[in-house]
Design a protein around this motif. Structure first.
Motif, short mmCIF file in Angstrom:
data_model
loop_
_atom_site.label_atom_id
_atom_site.label_comp_id
_atom_site.label_asym_id
_atom_site.label_seq_id
_atom_site.Cartn_x
_atom_site.Cartn_y
_atom_site.Cartn_z
N LYS A 324 0.84 -1.20 0.00
CA LYS A 324 0.00 0.00 0.00
C LYS A 324 0.87 1.25 0.00
N LEU A 327 2.36 1.58 -3.50
CA LEU A 327 1.35 2.09 -4.44
C LEU A 327 1.11 3.58 -4.24
N GLU A 328 1.11 4.00 -2.99
CA GLU A 328 0.87 5.41 -2.68
C GLU A 328 2.01 6.28 -3.21
N ILE A 334 -3.21 9.28 -6.23
CA ILE A 334 -4.22 8.37 -5.70
C ILE A 334 -4.64 8.79 -4.29
N ASP A 336 -6.55 8.10 -0.49
CA ASP A 336 -6.61 6.98 0.45
C ASP A 336 -7.82 6.10 0.15
N LEU A 339 -7.19 4.02 -2.93
CA LEU A 339 -6.22 2.98 -2.61
C LEU A 339 -6.88 1.81 -1.91
N TYR A 343 -7.40 -1.91 -3.65
CA TYR A 343 -6.30 -2.77 -3.23
C TYR A 343 -6.63 -4.25 -3.35
#
Length: 447
Positions: A324, A327-328, A334, A336, A339, A343
């Motif tokens: 995570k 990815l952030e 993106i 929260d 995400l 996910y």
């Protein structure tokens, strides 16, 4: 330079990189000298800027650049040489301290690694899936033949509206009391009867003639499709406001696409001169075409079912917190919410990718450039045919394919498609596939 790894658990590790002045000074000094030869500064002749002056002005930024390059190469080489299977990319620890960036400093960097889990998943004949055999029923065949004949037919303007026609008319928006809505929608546009879903509305249109008026026509209920309504009423596609009121419809014209005759001219246009000469041969050709399309549809369905079955069975744990964060960092825009929402699908795809990679390795499945080239070529050929029935010559198609694969993103995407296809072909020989005949209409209901 010293690189060490501390394994935190089965899914995460810390790599520590210690860099001493001996590791970077020679490279930094060389870069400073090279910059001095190229740099143009007021008060100095070109190529005669003293390295000490360059070091004073730009030394720290050069040092930072060289350290970062050294770090990136060293960590990547360490991972490759030690055959560490990682997910995502190494991430610097969030609590990493700051440096003075002096030219005699020793630097220590810590990187988090997300480790790939061990994949123990195996498939066998005990794993079962349904393989659909789609039948070309008469209804589907008749519909396909009708569409082809209409594609090669001619446009006429009949006197009376019949089912399947196109009504070209003026639509004026009304108030609830039936009066004209001042400043409302007033468009002259086409309405295809094949998209009218409401039986009552359809009945009210059939039988109309040119200049006939329907005083109160409920277009929104009749069509019940936002995209179609936007097109018919010529609304703003970005911010469409679908009206709830009715319309006054005045018929301006009636268009009908007549089906082409089943004659030799029609057959030659479709298949080439003399290939088909009778209606029976024509039906056989269209049936073969449909069977080919349906085989592809059935294969896509089987591939989707296999992915769903396999990804649910592949329930190995992942370093979720690390992924995570990766990815952030990788997707700056993106949120929260996005995400968290996306996910689970990302994790499911990642697990299946790990399974695919294991199958490729265990079964020694080769993915050659020729495989990638041929799939890219087929994809491009299909796209070109959508816009031009003549298509491209082999030479032109080959040139486009080579250019297409020069883009790294395109090449990677097609490579993944080839890999997925090879894994799918292999698993079809492993799974027990229970064949089931099904009519095309029933098959569509499965989607």
């Amino acid at each position: 330079m010293n690189i060490t790894q501390e394994k935190i658990n089965d899914l995460s590790a810390i790599v520590t990189v210690k860099i001493t002045p001996e590791d970077y000074q020679e490279k930094v000094n060389k870069t400073i000298k090279d910059q001095a030869k190229k740099m143009k500064l007021p008060g100095f002749r070109p190529g005669m800027v003293p390295p000490a002056h360059v070091k004073k002005m730009y030394g720290k930024s050069i040092l930072v650049e060289e350290i970062n390059a050294l770090l990136s190469d060293s960590v990547n080489n360490y991972i490759q040489q030690n055959e560490i299977e990682i997910l995502g990319q190494p991430l610097p620890k969030e609590d990493e301290g700051s440096f003075n960036w002096d030219f005699n400093d020793e630097f220590v960097f810590n990187y988090e690694l997300g480790l790939a889990p061990k994949v123990d998943l195996e498939f066998s004949a005990e794993d079962k899936l349904t393989q659909y055999i789609i039948k070309v029923d008469e209804e589907t065949l008749a519909s396909r033949i009708k569409n082809i004949r209409r594609s090669y037919g001619k446009m006429t303007n009949p006197d009376v509206v019949a089912d399947g026609d196109v009504v070209f008319g003026e639509f004026i928006q009304l108030n609830n009391d039936g009066s004209v809505f001042e400043g409302g929608i007033n468009v002259t546009t086409s309405l295809r009867l094949d998209i009218v879903k409401d039986a009552t509305a359809l009945k009210s249109l059939i039988g109309l003639k040119k200049d006939d008026v329907v005083e109160s026509f409920d277009l929104v209920t009749a069509v019940d499709d936002e995209k179609q309504l936007i097109k018919i009423l010529k609304l703003d596609e970005e911010n469409p406001i679908i009206p709830t009121s009715k319309f006054k419809l005045t018929v301006k014209n009636i268009n009908r696409l007549e089906e082409s005759d089943l004659n030799q001219e029609f057959f030659d246009k479709l298949f080439g001169a003399g290939t088909v000469t009778t209606e029976e041969e024509f039906r056989v050709k269209i049936t073969e075409e449909l069977e080919s399309m349906m085989t592809q549809d059935a294969e896509r369905r089987l591939a989707a079912d296999l992915y769903k079955y396999g990804s649910e069975k592949a329930d190995m744990a992942l370093p979720d917190a690390f992924l995570k964060r990766w990815l952030e960092i990788s997707n700056k825009d993106i949120s929260d919410e996005e995400l968290e929402k996306g996910y689970d699908d990302f994790a499911k795809n990642l697990r299946w990718t790990l399974v695919e990679n294991k199958i490729v390795k265990d079964q020694k499945l080769e993915i050659k450039y020729e495989d990638v080239y041929q799939m890219a070529k087929a994809r491009l050929e299909g796209q070109f045919k959508m816009y031009s029935p003549q298509g491209l010559t082999e030479e032109q198609l080959g040139q486009y394919t080579a250019q297409f694969l020069q883009e790294k993103e395109n090449a990677n995407r097609i490579f993944d498609e080839v890999k997925a296809q090879k894994v799918f072909d292999h698993l079809k020989t492993v799974f027990t596939l229970e064949q089931k005949e099904i009519d095309y209409n029933k098959f569509l209901e499965l989607q």
